[in-house]
Design a protein around this motif. Structure first.
Motif, PDB file in Angstrom:
ATOM      1  N   GLU A  40       0.829  -1.206   0.000  1.00 24.99           N
ATOM      2  CA  GLU A  40       0.000   0.000   0.000  1.00 24.99           C
ATOM      3  C   GLU A  40       0.863   1.255   0.000  1.00 24.99           C
ATOM      4  N   GLU A  41       1.947   1.243   0.733  1.00 26.47           N
ATOM      5  CA  GLU A  41       2.834   2.415   0.794  1.00 26.47           C
ATOM      6  C   GLU A  41       3.444   2.716  -0.563  1.00 26.47           C
TER       7      GLU A  41
ATOM      8  N   MET B 118       2.369   1.792  -3.565  1.00 28.84           N
ATOM      9  CA  MET B 118       1.353   2.213  -4.539  1.00 28.84           C
ATOM     10  C   MET B 118       0.878   3.634  -4.261  1.00 28.84           C
ATOM     11  N   GLN B 119       0.840   4.032  -3.007  1.00 26.44           N
ATOM     12  CA  GLN B 119       0.461   5.402  -2.689  1.00 26.44           C
ATOM     13  C   GLN B 119       1.508   6.384  -3.221  1.00 26.44           C
ATOM     14  N   ARG B 120       2.786   6.033  -3.109  1.00 25.17           N
ATOM     15  CA  ARG B 120       3.842   6.907  -3.631  1.00 25.17           C
ATOM     16  C   ARG B 120       3.732   7.038  -5.156  1.00 25.17           C
TER      17      ARG B 120
ATOM     18  N   GLY C  23       1.042   6.581  -6.839  1.00 23.73           N
ATOM     19  CA  GLY C  23      -0.197   7.300  -7.122  1.00 23.73           C
ATOM     20  C   GLY C  23      -0.028   8.804  -7.016  1.00 23.73           C
ATOM     21  N   GLU C  24       0.710   9.269  -6.034  1.00 25.67           N
ATOM     22  CA  GLU C  24       0.948  10.706  -5.887  1.00 25.67           C
ATOM     23  C   GLU C  24       1.837  11.240  -7.000  1.00 25.67           C
TER      24      GLU C  24
ATOM     25  N   HIS D 258      -5.529   6.937  -9.949  1.00 28.04           N
ATOM     26  CA  HIS D 258      -6.793   7.051  -9.235  1.00 28.04           C
ATOM     27  C   HIS D 258      -6.822   6.115  -8.033  1.00 28.04           C
ATOM     28  N   LYS D 259      -7.465   6.572  -6.954  1.00 27.26           N
ATOM     29  CA  LYS D 259      -7.495   5.788  -5.723  1.00 27.26           C
ATOM     30  C   LYS D 259      -8.206   4.452  -5.900  1.00 27.26           C
TER      31      LYS D 259
ATOM     32  N   ILE E 214      -5.806   2.068  -7.520  1.00 25.14           N
ATOM     33  CA  ILE E 214      -4.805   1.619  -6.551  1.00 25.14           C
ATOM     34  C   ILE E 214      -5.393   0.571  -5.616  1.00 25.14           C
ATOM     35  N   GLU E 215      -6.622   0.784  -5.204  1.00 21.78           N
ATOM     36  CA  GLU E 215      -7.280  -0.195  -4.326  1.00 21.78           C
ATOM     37  C   GLU E 215      -7.443  -1.537  -5.028  1.00 21.78           C
TER      38      GLU E 215
END
Length: 314
Positions: free
Chosen positions: A35-36, A38-40, A42-43, A48-49, A52-53
């Protein structure tokens, strides 16, 4: 685990997150996504959230979703163990396709992806130099084409099983038939919706997909149609094997019933003879009646056997 392949001055540079800031088209491959991480990503790339989910939950249906600056694509493929073709491993791959970047996300290592990576490294201009959509084509083609050997093994085993059923019917063959049936249903359930995804990618005007690359996606679409036809043919052959098995079991049951009926028919008059001459009457105790009984006991079964032979019942 993140690996970046970057085209720089006609050469392919390979590295980690340090290459994300370098200009140029890049293919970012993520194995075992967190998750960490993919969040990086994504930013950095505006992912899109919801997409990513989906990447963090490996139970997605093959699909294509369009977002403002990228497409999110889910494709799936299979590998099987060498000893058992029904032991299938599902490989679910997620792709983010942007203007000058491609992100591939998967949970399991995949031989086809490694082959594409080697080709990109060896032929940068002929692969990533043609656009990231062409790299996506190579990855999708690897996922689809790896299913052909699996279906070939299915057909070979079905043909061998069909021959074996007619030569020596056994109860374990029925269990194998149902295993093959479940595996074919799994293949059909996964590969069928991917035709719609590749059909969209093969049309002109899809964002981030060049017109010349759309022709290559059309080729993958044709491969999926062939796979679907092979699956249908396998299901028909599997149905024939099942019918053959049931027919052989029914024939064996009929043969056993016929043999038991013949034996019962032979012993029925013998039971009557022994019962009749076993009555407690003085007249039946004479010696001539004893020989009549013995001749009947021996001659009647022999006569019945000749009669059954003439009627071709045995």
């Amino acid at each position: 685990m993140l690996q970046v392949l970057l085209l720089n001055e006609g050469k392919t540079l390979t590295g980690g997150e340090e290459l994300l800031d370098r200009p140029g088209p890049k293919w970012i491959d993520v194995l075992h996504p967190t998750e960490e991480l993919m969040q990086r990503l994504g930013e950095r790339y505006g992912l899109h959230k919801l997409a990513i989910e989906d990447c963090l939950h490996l139970d997605q249906r093959p699909k294509l979703e369009e977002y403002p600056n990228h497409q999110f694509i889910v494709l799936q493929g299979f590998t099987s163990q060498a000893g058992n073709v029904c032991d299938l491993t599902l490989h679910e791959h997620h792709f983010f396709l942007g203007q000058d970047w491609l992100i591939s996300v998967h949970e399991l290592p995949y031989e086809g992806l490694e082959a594409v990576r080697k080709r990109v490294q060896d032929e940068p201009q002929a692969t990533i130099g043609r656009g990231l959509d062409f790299v996506l084509y190579l990855l999708a083609d690897a996922l689809v084409d790896r299913n052909f050997p699996i279906l070939d093994r299915f057909n070979e085993e079905l043909e061998d099983l069909e021959s074996d059923v007619f030569e020596n019917t056994r109860s374990e063959q029925l269990q194998r038939i149902f295993e093959l049936k479940r595996a074919l249903v799994t293949l059909r359930r996964v590969l069928s919706p991917q035709r719609d995804v590749l059909g969209i990618l093969s049309k002109r005007g899809t964002p981030n997909v060049q017109e010349r690359t759309a022709l290559y996606f059309r080729d993958i679409y044709d491969h999926l149609v062939r796979l679907y036809e092979q699956i249908d043919a396998g299901r028909d052959l599997l149905g024939n094997v099942m019918d053959g098995y049931l027919s052989m079991v029914a024939n064996r049951t009929n043969d056993i019933t016929k043999q038991l009926t013949i034996f019962a028919t032979i012993f029925l008059p013998l039971s009557f003879i022994t019962g009749f001459f076993g009555q407690n009457f003085d007249v039946l105790t004479r010696q001539e009646f004893f020989w009549v009984m013995m001749v009947s006991v021996v001659g009647l079964p022999v006569a019945l056997m000749f009669w059954f032979k003439r009627k071709q019942w045995i």
